[in-house]
Design an enzyme around this catalytic site. Structure first.
Site, PDB file in Angstrom:
ATOM      1  N   CYS A  69       0.749  -1.321  -0.086  1.00 16.44           N
ATOM      2  CA  CYS A  69      -0.129   0.000   0.055  1.00 16.44           C
ATOM      3  C   CYS A  69       0.963   1.306  -0.167  1.00 16.44           C
ATOM      4  CB  CYS A  69      -0.935   0.187   1.150  1.00 16.44           C
ATOM      5  SG  CYS A  69      -2.098  -1.596   1.149  1.00 16.44           S
ATOM      6  N   HIS A  81      -3.075   7.173   2.626  1.00 19.30           N
ATOM      7  CA  HIS A  81      -3.481   5.867   2.213  1.00 19.30           C
ATOM      8  C   HIS A  81      -5.103   5.424   2.577  1.00 19.30           C
ATOM      9  CE1 HIS A  81      -4.148   1.792   0.999  1.00 19.30           C
ATOM     10  NE2 HIS A  81      -3.990   1.148   2.093  1.00 19.30           N
ATOM     11  N   ASN A  89     -10.365  -0.316   0.206  1.00 11.07           N
ATOM     12  CA  ASN A  89      -8.962  -0.015  -0.040  1.00 11.07           C
ATOM     13  C   ASN A  89      -8.355  -0.629  -1.396  1.00 11.07           C
ATOM     14  OD1 ASN A  89      -6.163  -0.603   0.528  1.00 11.07           O
ATOM     15  ND2 ASN A  89      -6.366  -1.440   2.604  1.00 11.07           N
TER      16      ASN A  89
HETATM   17  N1  ACO Z   1     -19.107  -8.615   8.985  1.00  3.99           N
HETATM   18  C1  ACO Z   1     -19.417  -9.235  10.242  1.00  3.99           C
HETATM   19  N2  ACO Z   1     -18.745  -9.501  11.090  1.00  3.99           N
HETATM   20  C2  ACO Z   1     -17.370  -9.448  11.104  1.00  3.99           C
HETATM   21  C3  ACO Z   1     -16.951  -9.176   9.764  1.00  3.99           C
HETATM   22  C4  ACO Z   1     -17.563  -8.865   8.617  1.00  3.99           C
HETATM   23  N3  ACO Z   1     -17.111  -8.198   7.562  1.00  3.99           N
HETATM   24  N4  ACO Z   1     -15.381  -9.188   9.757  1.00  3.99           N
HETATM   25  C5  ACO Z   1     -15.304  -9.779  11.143  1.00  3.99           C
HETATM   26  N5  ACO Z   1     -16.370  -9.959  11.967  1.00  3.99           N
HETATM   27  C6  ACO Z   1     -16.482 -10.416  13.259  1.00  3.99           C
HETATM   28  C7  ACO Z   1     -15.524 -10.926  13.816  1.00  3.99           C
HETATM   29  O1  ACO Z   1     -15.769 -12.661  13.135  1.00  3.99           O
HETATM   30  C8  ACO Z   1     -15.578 -10.833  15.278  1.00  3.99           C
HETATM   31  O2  ACO Z   1     -16.570 -11.571  15.703  1.00  3.99           O
HETATM   32  P1  ACO Z   1     -16.529 -12.396  17.168  1.00  3.99           P
HETATM   33  O3  ACO Z   1     -16.478 -10.973  17.871  1.00  3.99           O
HETATM   34  O4  ACO Z   1     -17.820 -13.288  17.188  1.00  3.99           O
HETATM   35  O5  ACO Z   1     -15.366 -13.303  16.965  1.00  3.99           O
HETATM   36  C9  ACO Z   1     -16.061  -9.499  15.391  1.00  3.99           C
HETATM   37  O6  ACO Z   1     -16.423  -8.938  14.137  1.00  3.99           O
HETATM   38  C10 ACO Z   1     -14.984  -8.668  15.784  1.00  3.99           C
HETATM   39  O7  ACO Z   1     -13.646  -8.921  14.788  1.00  3.99           O
HETATM   40  P2  ACO Z   1     -12.228  -8.086  14.991  1.00  3.99           P
HETATM   41  O8  ACO Z   1     -11.406  -8.374  13.890  1.00  3.99           O
HETATM   42  O9  ACO Z   1     -12.004  -7.991  16.316  1.00  3.99           O
HETATM   43  O10 ACO Z   1     -13.168  -6.601  14.299  1.00  3.99           O
HETATM   44  P3  ACO Z   1     -12.454  -5.140  14.527  1.00  3.99           P
HETATM   45  O11 ACO Z   1     -13.449  -4.284  15.286  1.00  3.99           O
HETATM   46  O12 ACO Z   1     -10.775  -5.159  14.769  1.00  3.99           O
HETATM   47  O13 ACO Z   1     -12.516  -4.812  12.987  1.00  3.99           O
HETATM   48  C11 ACO Z   1     -10.987  -4.476  11.053  1.00  3.99           C
HETATM   49  C12 ACO Z   1     -11.612  -5.473  11.881  1.00  3.99           C
HETATM   50  C13 ACO Z   1     -12.231  -3.535  10.338  1.00  3.99           C
HETATM   51  C14 ACO Z   1     -10.429  -5.164   9.959  1.00  3.99           C
HETATM   52  C15 ACO Z   1     -10.060  -3.659  12.046  1.00  3.99           C
HETATM   53  O14 ACO Z   1      -8.991  -4.558  12.667  1.00  3.99           O
HETATM   54  C16 ACO Z   1      -9.195  -2.556  11.145  1.00  3.99           C
HETATM   55  O15 ACO Z   1      -9.891  -1.689  10.775  1.00  3.99           O
HETATM   56  N6  ACO Z   1      -8.067  -3.014  10.921  1.00  3.99           N
HETATM   57  C17 ACO Z   1      -7.252  -2.241   9.927  1.00  3.99           C
HETATM   58  C18 ACO Z   1      -6.965  -3.178   8.690  1.00  3.99           C
HETATM   59  C19 ACO Z   1      -6.994  -2.879   7.574  1.00  3.99           C
HETATM   60  O16 ACO Z   1      -7.919  -1.907   7.403  1.00  3.99           O
HETATM   61  N7  ACO Z   1      -6.278  -3.320   6.677  1.00  3.99           N
HETATM   62  C20 ACO Z   1      -6.196  -3.089   5.344  1.00  3.99           C
HETATM   63  C21 ACO Z   1      -5.498  -3.648   4.710  1.00  3.99           C
HETATM   64  S1  ACO Z   1      -3.775  -3.137   5.230  1.00  3.99           S
HETATM   65  C22 ACO Z   1      -3.315  -1.795   4.725  1.00  3.99           C
HETATM   66  O17 ACO Z   1      -3.899  -1.278   3.694  1.00  3.99           O
HETATM   67  C23 ACO Z   1      -2.507  -1.059   5.283  1.00  3.99           C
END
Ligand code: ACO
Length: 323
Positions: free
Chosen positions: A114, A250, A280
């Site tokens: 990225c 980004h 993204n």
């Molecule tokens: N829909 C519904 N529920 C979901 C989804 C979805 N798409 N994805 C995960 N869940 C559930 C999980 O299974 C989990 O359920 P559980 O509590 O029953 O186990 C719950 O939601 C919470 O999951 P987490 O992974 O803890 O959710 P979090 O609040 O951390 O959000 C996210 C996840 C959005 C990915 C967050 O961690 C984030 O924004 N991370 C940044 C990563 C990113 O944006 N990466 C992009 C690529 S990297 C880059 O570009 C640099």
């Protein structure tokens, strides 16, 4: 000393727009979950064999060249940042060169995930400073949809396909300062394996893997590293936050951008975003956003822009430039 000045921008998104509701028809997710966690409402995804990394890159490049008022024979360098090229060889940059008929240009791809577009832009700036060339095309392009596991709701809702391009010219104005860095020891938090070696001595019969991510670690990395990068870069240039017209980060996630804005104590208006419409798009996200800003008349000559990318590798980069 000559530096890189952007003289034209272009972008291209695939025709098909896929909403969160569309995704919820095949993975267990909802519009409410995706919007509240990421800010994403929809993304564009390639939907036919006619749309590829190459075609998106070429369309974005043609628009950037038209905007810059140059033709392909003026180009002496083409750099493409991507992790999702159509071929291992030739590079996407060489294929773009052929499509454009840019026969005077040296062409190669660069992979910094990225952060790739900014790594490529900084490479062009260094070539200009060294006097190696004068007019370059820099493209960030991804069809990440081909490396995503479409049954994994934790990743498939986050990404989109697209391309953004700029034409840069060696100039006494433009780039003010830049920095980049990497931390290979933390590479496992954002991972996608290439094809498995299938030679007769190591054959495992395994299929290539899809993209996996430790979302929370990526989140923590970005909200710590990006403000650090911004402060360092401003220190280098002896400028302060109030002198920056816009911060173009980004576009990974709205919550991440909002946390960074809060850390810097700046209003969200300073952080334009299109992640709601594009998702993204990895290396393409910054040049797509830049092109949208330019085409909608949001940028004026003399504006000071701070661009910052972060992602797989791990990698990070930031550029400070005068528009
Ligand atoms: N829909 C519904 N529920 C979901 C989804 C979805 N798409 N994805 C995960 N869940 C559930 C999980 O299974 C989990 O359920 P559980 O509590 O029953 O186990 C719950 O939601 C919470 O999951 P987490 O992974 O803890 O959710 P979090 O609040 O951390 O959000 C996210 C996840 C959005 C990915 C967050 O961690 C984030 O924004 N991370 C940044 C990563 C990113 O944006 N990466 C992009 C690529 S990297 C880059 O570009 C640099």
């Amino acid at each position: 000393m000559m530096r890189a000045k952007i003289i034209g921008t272009g972008s291209c998104l695939p025709e098909k727009c896929v909403t969160n509701k569309d995704l919820s028809t095949f993975v267990d997710t909802s519009d409410a979950w995706i919007q509240s966690r990421t800010g994403i409402r929809e993304r564009h995804l390639v939907s036919s064999e006619a749309e590829t990394t190459l075609t998106l890159a070429v369309h974005a490049a043609e628009k950037a060249m038209a905007d810059a008022g140059i033709c392909s024979k003026d180009l002496d360098l083409i750099l493409v940042a991507t992790v999702s090229s159509d071929f291992i060889t030739p590079s996407t940059a060489c294929m773009v060169q052929k499509e454009l008929g840019a026969y005077h240009a040296a062409a190669f791809d660069l992979n910094a995930a990225c952060s790739g577009f900014l790594f490529a832009f900084h490479t062009v700036d260094a070539y200009f400073q060294a006097g190696i060339c004068q007019t370059a095309l820099v493209i960030g392009v991804e069809t990440l949809s081909k490396i995503i596991d479409w049954s994994d709701r934790s990743t498939c809702v986050l990404f989109g396909d697209g391309a953004g391009a700029v034409v840069a010219k060696a100039s006494s104005r433009g780039m003010i300062a830049s920095l980049q860095g990497s931390d290979g020891s933390r590479g496992e938090i954002l991972l996608c394996k290439n094809r498995t070696n299938n030679n007769p001595f190591v054959s495992t019969g395994k299929e290539p893997d899809y993209l996996t991510m430790d979302g929370q670690e990526v989140f923590k990395f970005a909200v710590k590293k990006v403000p650090e990068c911004i402060e360092n870069l401003l220190g280098q240039a002896d400028l302060d936050l109030s002198q920056i017209t816009y911060f173009l980060l980004h576009q990974a996630n709205h919550r991440m951008i909002a946390s960074i804005a809060r850390k810097l104590n700046l209003p969200m208006e300073k952080f334009p975003s299109n992640v709601d419409r594009c998702g993204n798009t990895s290396a393409a996200s910054i040049p797509i956003l830049l092109d949208e800003m330019h085409r909608t008349g949001k940028l004026s000559s003399g504006d000071i822009l701070l661009l910052s990318g972060f992602g797989g590798g791990l990698t990070w980069a930031a550029s400070l430039l005068e528009w």
